[in-house]
Write a protein that holds these residues in place. Structure first.
Motif, PDB file in Angstrom:
ATOM      1  N   ARG A  12       4.292  -8.748  14.524  1.00  0.00           N
ATOM      2  CA  ARG A  12       4.609  -8.418  13.048  1.00  0.00           C
ATOM      3  C   ARG A  12       3.347  -8.600  12.324  1.00  0.00           C
ATOM      4  NH1 ARG A  12       9.244 -10.926  11.162  1.00  0.00           N
ATOM      5  NH2 ARG A  12       9.858 -10.579  13.218  1.00  0.00           N
ATOM      6  N   ILE A  13       2.740  -9.943  12.413  1.00  0.00           N
ATOM      7  CA  ILE A  13       1.718 -10.091  11.617  1.00  0.00           C
ATOM      8  C   ILE A  13       0.538  -9.298  11.917  1.00  0.00           C
ATOM      9  CG2 ILE A  13      -0.111 -11.951  11.073  1.00  0.00           C
ATOM     10  CD1 ILE A  13       2.468 -14.033  11.267  1.00  0.00           C
ATOM     11  N   GLU A  14       0.256  -9.228  13.311  1.00  0.00           N
ATOM     12  CA  GLU A  14      -0.821  -8.356  13.756  1.00  0.00           C
ATOM     13  C   GLU A  14      -0.644  -6.719  13.323  1.00  0.00           C
ATOM     14  OE1 GLU A  14      -0.277  -9.698  18.002  1.00  0.00           O
ATOM     15  OE2 GLU A  14      -2.215  -8.775  18.098  1.00  0.00           O
ATOM     16  N   GLY A  15       0.465  -6.048  13.176  1.00  0.00           N
ATOM     17  CA  GLY A  15       0.657  -4.947  12.716  1.00  0.00           C
ATOM     18  C   GLY A  15       0.606  -5.032  11.196  1.00  0.00           C
ATOM     19  N   GLN A  16       0.895  -5.950  10.415  1.00  0.00           N
ATOM     20  CA  GLN A  16       0.741  -6.016   9.096  1.00  0.00           C
ATOM     21  C   GLN A  16      -0.988  -6.156   8.758  1.00  0.00           C
ATOM     22  OE1 GLN A  16       2.972  -9.810   8.502  1.00  0.00           O
ATOM     23  NE2 GLN A  16       4.199  -8.481   6.717  1.00  0.00           N
ATOM     24  N   ILE A  39      -7.198  -0.037   3.523  1.00  0.00           N
ATOM     25  CA  ILE A  39      -8.545   0.188   2.935  1.00  0.00           C
ATOM     26  C   ILE A  39      -9.147   1.246   3.392  1.00  0.00           C
ATOM     27  CG2 ILE A  39     -10.765  -1.324   2.722  1.00  0.00           C
ATOM     28  CD1 ILE A  39      -9.211  -3.906   2.720  1.00  0.00           C
ATOM     29  N   ALA A  40      -9.131   1.623   4.499  1.00  0.00           N
ATOM     30  CA  ALA A  40      -9.748   2.759   4.986  1.00  0.00           C
ATOM     31  C   ALA A  40      -9.563   3.998   4.268  1.00  0.00           C
ATOM     32  CB  ALA A  40      -9.485   2.955   6.752  1.00  0.00           C
ATOM     33  N   GLU A  41      -8.159   3.934   3.773  1.00  0.00           N
ATOM     34  CA  GLU A  41      -7.729   5.163   3.192  1.00  0.00           C
ATOM     35  C   GLU A  41      -7.864   5.238   1.739  1.00  0.00           C
ATOM     36  OE1 GLU A  41      -3.514   5.488   4.675  1.00  0.00           O
ATOM     37  OE2 GLU A  41      -4.081   6.266   6.662  1.00  0.00           O
ATOM     38  N   ASP A  42      -8.523   4.272   1.333  1.00  0.00           N
ATOM     39  CA  ASP A  42      -8.501   4.048  -0.257  1.00  0.00           C
ATOM     40  C   ASP A  42      -7.373   3.476  -0.917  1.00  0.00           C
ATOM     41  OD1 ASP A  42     -11.146   4.376   0.467  1.00  0.00           O
ATOM     42  OD2 ASP A  42     -11.383   6.673  -0.388  1.00  0.00           O
ATOM     43  N   THR A  43      -6.397   3.124  -0.254  1.00  0.00           N
ATOM     44  CA  THR A  43      -5.109   2.520  -1.202  1.00  0.00           C
ATOM     45  C   THR A  43      -5.568   1.995  -2.386  1.00  0.00           C
ATOM     46  OG1 THR A  43      -3.993   2.723   0.852  1.00  0.00           O
ATOM     47  CG2 THR A  43      -2.886   1.629  -0.953  1.00  0.00           C
ATOM     48  N   TYR A  44      -4.697   2.118  -3.463  1.00  0.00           N
ATOM     49  CA  TYR A  44      -5.005   1.316  -4.696  1.00  0.00           C
ATOM     50  C   TYR A  44      -4.745  -0.080  -4.387  1.00  0.00           C
ATOM     51  CZ  TYR A  44      -3.883   0.135  -9.473  1.00  0.00           C
ATOM     52  OH  TYR A  44      -3.947  -0.394 -10.767  1.00  0.00           O
ATOM     53  N   CYS A  45      -6.077  -0.878  -4.836  1.00  0.00           N
ATOM     54  CA  CYS A  45      -6.285  -2.211  -4.827  1.00  0.00           C
ATOM     55  C   CYS A  45      -4.617  -2.975  -4.903  1.00  0.00           C
ATOM     56  CB  CYS A  45      -6.958  -2.765  -5.665  1.00  0.00           C
ATOM     57  SG  CYS A  45      -8.309  -1.872  -6.512  1.00  0.00           S
ATOM     58  N   ILE A  46      -4.122  -2.983  -5.792  1.00  0.00           N
ATOM     59  CA  ILE A  46      -3.128  -3.716  -6.200  1.00  0.00           C
ATOM     60  C   ILE A  46      -2.043  -3.544  -4.911  1.00  0.00           C
ATOM     61  CG2 ILE A  46      -0.886  -3.984  -7.425  1.00  0.00           C
ATOM     62  CD1 ILE A  46      -3.423  -5.076  -9.099  1.00  0.00           C
ATOM     63  N   ASP A  47      -1.825  -2.525  -4.309  1.00  0.00           N
ATOM     64  CA  ASP A  47      -0.970  -2.378  -3.266  1.00  0.00           C
ATOM     65  C   ASP A  47      -1.682  -3.196  -2.176  1.00  0.00           C
ATOM     66  OD1 ASP A  47       0.770  -0.868  -4.802  1.00  0.00           O
ATOM     67  OD2 ASP A  47      -0.367   1.185  -4.226  1.00  0.00           O
ATOM     68  N   VAL A  48      -2.966  -3.066  -1.760  1.00  0.00           N
ATOM     69  CA  VAL A  48      -3.620  -3.719  -0.830  1.00  0.00           C
ATOM     70  C   VAL A  48      -3.303  -5.436  -0.816  1.00  0.00           C
ATOM     71  CG1 VAL A  48      -5.675  -4.114   0.341  1.00  0.00           C
ATOM     72  CG2 VAL A  48      -5.240  -1.954  -0.438  1.00  0.00           C
ATOM     73  N   LEU A  49      -3.194  -5.839  -2.194  1.00  0.00           N
ATOM     74  CA  LEU A  49      -3.248  -7.175  -2.592  1.00  0.00           C
ATOM     75  C   LEU A  49      -1.558  -7.470  -2.428  1.00  0.00           C
ATOM     76  CD1 LEU A  49      -5.266  -7.612  -5.737  1.00  0.00           C
ATOM     77  CD2 LEU A  49      -5.791  -8.496  -3.791  1.00  0.00           C
ATOM     78  N   THR A  50      -0.867  -6.577  -2.518  1.00  0.00           N
ATOM     79  CA  THR A  50       0.555  -7.058  -2.142  1.00  0.00           C
ATOM     80  C   THR A  50       0.736  -7.127  -0.767  1.00  0.00           C
ATOM     81  OG1 THR A  50       1.396  -5.481  -4.073  1.00  0.00           O
ATOM     82  CG2 THR A  50       2.983  -6.143  -2.526  1.00  0.00           C
ATOM     83  N   GLN A  51       0.339  -6.399   0.005  1.00  0.00           N
ATOM     84  CA  GLN A  51       0.240  -6.342   1.309  1.00  0.00           C
ATOM     85  C   GLN A  51      -0.293  -7.723   2.125  1.00  0.00           C
ATOM     86  OE1 GLN A  51       1.785  -4.522   3.732  1.00  0.00           O
ATOM     87  NE2 GLN A  51       0.670  -4.413   5.636  1.00  0.00           N
ATOM     88  N   ILE A  52      -1.742  -8.016   1.394  1.00  0.00           N
ATOM     89  CA  ILE A  52      -2.339  -9.322   1.837  1.00  0.00           C
ATOM     90  C   ILE A  52      -1.412 -10.502   1.483  1.00  0.00           C
ATOM     91  CG2 ILE A  52      -3.980 -10.947   1.218  1.00  0.00           C
ATOM     92  CD1 ILE A  52      -6.083  -8.346   0.966  1.00  0.00           C
TER      93      ILE A  52
END
Lengths: 108, 108, 108, 108
Positions: free
Chosen positions: B32-36, B44-57
């Motif tokens: 699951r972690i590998e998938g995340q 990041i490749a799709e230029d998602t909004y930073c805050i959403d990337v931070l939530t995922q991290i």
């Protein structure tokens, strides 16, 4: 609009070969993190000694933290700064959002 | 000998289909972690909004922490306990090693 | 000028008795933290069981984190916002400074 | 019985003047932390610049973490080791308790 890479990436089409944009830097970092996560998988599959798996996990956590701090710094420099410079409700919303993200980082 | 899974995994050959050993539980978590982590890449490749990337991290960091705490608990219950019960130099070494791993977890 | 309390504290002299400004809220929190730190001292002096001392330390750490996140949120809303609205070099410096503080919080 | 200081503190009455037992070391550290907490109070009371208050908070958090890791290491070396060497239910309980304390430290 205000995405995870610097918004002026697309501004210099001629320079796309051979220059390392911020986006490329982040993608390279996340590729390394993906490799490290696969490393944890392999270690557990091969019954590697727990302490060595824990060391690998700490390395991935530090790399994720470093990635998050870089993205957040860029976010403050670009999206939040633009929103504040434009003024109004959106600036407040951006700061509220950034504070919530910082809180999640500190707690995670 | 004292690896990342409970040492009695191999003890019950008939139960290998259909039962969920500790090792399988850890492998499922790390998959699951590998998938995340691949999710962060895609965002990041799709230029998602930073805050959403931070939530995922933050989600991946929490999942890694949870994995590490589970492994460490098993390590204390099995390897460290066995070493102390056997006594001698190895017990001291195991505790020194566990303390160092805990320090890395707390700092990372 | 851009200090640890909201800069408009001094703006309403009549309301100084009986109102709870942000500064008072922070002072109350830090007084509680000081009491908790004295509690750790007392526990160690009285040979309290380690696990209970560790629980108290975790409580103080969480309280400090909560205090820091509150101060940082106010800092972004006031000092950083003002600096960006004014524009120029100071805005960049404020963001650089805030990012460094966030990094210290995440690492500590 | 298994308290926050090494249990053999009382074993050498003649050496009580002039030697620095573990307990004295911990008390000295916690006194420094109490001073740092009072420093945060003073800084907020005197409207010190937020970033400087945040730096002080990070310093106290790091000092508390360092204190907790020292206490936990001693706890594993003494209480947990004794319980495991004695065997039985208490050993399991001590490990469960230590794991819970480690989790609180990692999360806080």
């Amino acid at each position: 609009m205000c995405a995870s890479h610097a918004p002026d990436d697309a501004a210099a089409p001629e320079s796309q070969h051979g220059y390392l944009s911020e986006k490329e830097k982040y993608l390279a970092r996340v590729r390394r993190i993906e490799g490290q996560a696969r490393g944890i998988h392999r270690m557990i599959a091969e019954d590697t000694y727990c302490i060595d798996v824990l060391t690998q996990i700490s390395a991935v956590t530090s790399a994720l933290e470093h990635l998050a701090l870089g993205l957040l710094d860029d976010h403050l420099k670009h999206c939040v700064t633009h929103a504040i410079a434009s003024g109004g409700k959106e600036a407040e919303e951006k700061i509220r959002e950034a504070s919530a993200a910082i809180q999640r980082l500190v707690k995670s």
